[in-house]
Write a protein that holds these residues in place. Structure first.
Motif, PDB file in Angstrom:
ATOM      1  N   HIS A  94       0.782  -1.056  -0.094  1.00 17.55           N
ATOM      2  CA  HIS A  94       0.120   0.189   0.037  1.00 17.55           C
ATOM      3  C   HIS A  94       0.887   1.339  -0.049  1.00 17.55           C
ATOM      4  O   HIS A  94       1.725   1.417   0.712  1.00 17.55           O
ATOM      5  N   VAL A 121      -2.960 -12.946   1.741  1.00 15.38           N
ATOM      6  CA  VAL A 121      -4.361 -13.531   1.462  1.00 15.38           C
ATOM      7  C   VAL A 121      -4.188 -14.587   0.646  1.00 15.38           C
ATOM      8  O   VAL A 121      -3.281 -14.708  -0.005  1.00 15.38           O
ATOM      9  N   HIS A 127      -1.907  -9.945  -1.330  1.00 13.72           N
ATOM     10  CA  HIS A 127      -2.053  -9.291  -0.120  1.00 13.72           C
ATOM     11  C   HIS A 127      -3.238  -8.033   0.143  1.00 13.72           C
ATOM     12  O   HIS A 127      -3.498  -7.767  -0.907  1.00 13.72           O
ATOM     13  N   LEU A 128      -3.513  -7.799   1.145  1.00 12.33           N
ATOM     14  CA  LEU A 128      -4.188  -6.809   1.518  1.00 12.33           C
ATOM     15  C   LEU A 128      -3.381  -5.702   2.490  1.00 12.33           C
ATOM     16  O   LEU A 128      -2.742  -6.217   3.442  1.00 12.33           O
ATOM     17  N   MET A 164      -2.828  -3.822   5.513  1.00 15.71           N
ATOM     18  CA  MET A 164      -3.506  -3.785   6.888  1.00 15.71           C
ATOM     19  C   MET A 164      -3.253  -2.727   7.887  1.00 15.71           C
ATOM     20  O   MET A 164      -1.761  -2.442   7.647  1.00 15.71           O
ATOM     21  N   PRO A 193      -8.647  -1.296   4.168  1.00 10.83           N
ATOM     22  CA  PRO A 193      -9.786  -2.222   4.174  1.00 10.83           C
ATOM     23  C   PRO A 193      -9.816  -3.067   5.460  1.00 10.83           C
ATOM     24  O   PRO A 193     -10.771  -3.614   5.637  1.00 10.83           O
ATOM     25  N   ALA A 211     -13.850  -4.999  -0.281  1.00 19.97           N
ATOM     26  CA  ALA A 211     -12.408  -5.207  -0.728  1.00 19.97           C
ATOM     27  C   ALA A 211     -11.908  -6.379  -0.108  1.00 19.97           C
ATOM     28  O   ALA A 211     -10.930  -6.956  -0.587  1.00 19.97           O
ATOM     29  N   VAL A 212     -12.210  -6.577   1.050  1.00 21.50           N
ATOM     30  CA  VAL A 212     -11.763  -7.863   1.852  1.00 21.50           C
ATOM     31  C   VAL A 212     -12.094  -9.162   1.102  1.00 21.50           C
ATOM     32  O   VAL A 212     -11.347 -10.105   0.710  1.00 21.50           O
ATOM     33  N   SER A 267     -10.378  -9.489  -2.402  1.00 21.72           N
ATOM     34  CA  SER A 267      -9.115  -9.743  -2.426  1.00 21.72           C
ATOM     35  C   SER A 267      -8.394 -11.104  -2.317  1.00 21.72           C
ATOM     36  O   SER A 267      -7.130 -11.342  -2.982  1.00 21.72           O
ATOM     37  N   ARG A 268      -9.244 -12.149  -1.869  1.00 20.45           N
ATOM     38  CA  ARG A 268      -8.764 -13.410  -1.949  1.00 20.45           C
ATOM     39  C   ARG A 268      -9.492 -14.273  -2.790  1.00 20.45           C
ATOM     40  O   ARG A 268     -10.363 -13.928  -3.481  1.00 20.45           O
TER      41      ARG A 268
END
Ligand SMILES: CC(C)(COP(=O)(O)OP(=O)(O)OC[C@H]1O[C@@H](n2cnc3c(N)ncnc32)[C@H](O)[C@@H]1OP(=O)(O)O)[C@@H](O)C(=O)NCCC(=O)NCCS
Length: 437
Positions: A2, A97, A104-105, A107, A142, A336-337, A340-341
């Motif tokens: 990010h 993720v 990835h997200l 965090m 997110p 978004a979560v 993401s996966r």
């Protein structure tokens, strides 16, 4: 990664106003100012029941907090060097993720949550936590995450225990040893502390890319694990080894301490950090620890719940496993979560998420196709699944069983829907988080 830097996110105005009503000043602390950084480090140490940090410990803490967004709450008219009566800090880190390696997200990691014993139970922590969540949500992050001293603190803010881990204890004298397959061809060698810190960092930075739930480390963490933190009472007891594959590449690393037994000639071996990127390296490091001469007990925490150790030793009853909560997640942006996966099986459900703070409240339809790709749309149709935002945090990475939450009354759905959810969200390899923060 990010691109946003948490340090650029301003203090939450709601928390500021609420604490101002009690005469308290809630603000971002400038950690580049040595006086402010010292006061923050001292308040943090006091809050976590640590001894008063000396100059070296303050300097070391500053190396870390300087990269974070630090919030302090100050009593009215506090002097520039006064300790804040409450602290919290945060930074944005990639969390792995399910998906291709490196998926990835971003965090919002939260740490250093302390409230002075003189100011407890007046709602300061609530303002700190809600302030973090509003700031992170407004900045477009997110999900927020933390590790907790007590499991009863953070559920009220919408966090769910998401990443259980295992605490392992091996009775090394009863275990019967670990016999390695001859085909493994891994060698183990000792490392000096600086090299140990480097290896811990390097191996973690590779393994976390495929370990769902794990996050990036930071330099001071690896230096502490390697016994290079001057304020660490155990520093001189730290030893480390690495596992090397036949090509000469470091594939695993183990930092540990030996606690001498008072009543017998021998020691207990305490794993500080163990990481391996191949099964061969993991086996070699476990064998190093369990087969070590003069060891009574091997202790390790923060291991994945499917760590193979009980299957490596000759006598599995010599291994005691205690599974406990470790990584907590707080969903801030449901679509978004969920997008993401990837998922393990197709699914088509409408979920209604209840969020008392209003950040992630709403209804969405999640449709997972045959390739495991999820599409998420806002909807108003009747839900198949109703759950609180904390339960969604627990379930979102597949680290917690949907049928278990269903049985606990935390997931309102039919048993069939809970099973279908589990088939889609569950993972073949347990997600895990290998560090405290
Ligand atoms: C945990 C801590 C930050 C709480 O601070 P606080 O300002 O006293 O908390 P608040 O007054 O805002 O309490 C908010 C709510 O949490 C509850 N709560 C506070 N501390 C709690 C605890 N240790 N266990 C369970 N519940 C707790 C309060 O009862 C209150 O409940 P309510 O929402 O039902 O009214 C503080 O006790 C502390 O600094 N502890 C030592 C350091 C620590 O453990 N920090 C957490 C790091 S992960």
């Amino acid at each position: 990664m990010h691109s946003l830097d948490a340090r650029t996110v301003p203090a939450d105005p709601h928390a500021q106003q609420r604490l101002q009503a009690s005469g308290l000043d809630y603000r971002v602390v400038d950690a580049t100012d040595p006086v402010a950084a010292r006061a923050f480090a001292r308040a943090d140490a006091r809050g976590f029941l640590d001894p008063e940090p000396d100059d070296a410990a303050v300097a070391r803490a500053r190396e870390t907090v300087i990269d974070r967004r630090n919030i302090g709450v100050f009593a009215p008219g506090a002097a520039p060097d006064a300790l804040p009566v409450a602290t919290v800090n945060s930074w944005i880190t990639p969390m792995t993720v399910p998906g291709a390696p490196g998926a990835h997200l971003p965090m919002w990691a939260i740490s250093s949550v302390t409230v002075s014993a003189t100011h407890r139970r007046r709602g300061i922590a609530r303002n700190l936590l809600e302030g973090e969540l509003r700031a992170a949500g407004a900045a477009g992050v997110p999900v927020a995450g933390l590790t907790a001293t007590e499991a009863t603190i953070y559920g009220r803010y919408g966090f769910g225990a998401a990443l259980p881990v295992a605490r392992l204890q091996v009775d090394a004298r009863r275990a019967g040893g670990i016999a390695l397959p001859a085909s493994d061809r891994v060698t183990v060698e000792y490392l000096e502390p600086e090299a140990l810190a480097t290896a811990l960092d390097a191996v973690h930075e590779r393994t976390r890319l495929t370990r769902v739930g794990d996050i990036a480390g930071w330099p001071e963490r690896w230096r502490r694990m390697a016994g290079l933190a001057p304020d660490d009472e155990k520093a001189r007891a730290v030893r480390g080894v690495r596992a090397i594959d036949p090509a000469g590449t470091t594939r695993g690393v183990l930092a540990y301490t030996l606690d001498e037994l008072r009543d017998d000639f021998g020691a207990d071996l305490r794993v500080r950090h163990l990481d391996a990127e191949t099964p061969e390296a993991l086996r070699a490091l476990w064998a190093f620890a369990v087969n070590h001469d003069l060891i009574r007990t091997v202790h390790a925490d923060l291991r994945a719940v499917d760590d193979p150790l009980p299957w490596l030793v000759a006598n599995q009853r010599a291994v005691q496993t205690a599974v406990h909560d470790h990584g907590w997640l707080r969903v801030l942006d449901v679509p978004a979560v969920l997008r993401s996966r990837t998922y393990r099986a197709p699914l088509d459900v409408v979920l209604r998420v209840a969020d008392p703070l209003g950040i992630a409240d709403g209804s969405w339809r999640l449709r997972v196709d045959a390739d495991g790709v999820g599409d998420v749309q806002s909807t108003h149709v009747a839900p198949d699944v109703e759950l609180g935002v904390g339960a969604l945090g627990s379930l979102c990475l597949g680290g917690v069983s949907a049928p278990a939450l269903h049985a606990a009354g935390r997931l309102a759905a039919t048993a069939e829907v809970a099973s279908a959810w589990e088939n889609a969200f569950g993972l073949p390899v347990a997600p895990s988080l290998s560090i405290w923060y």
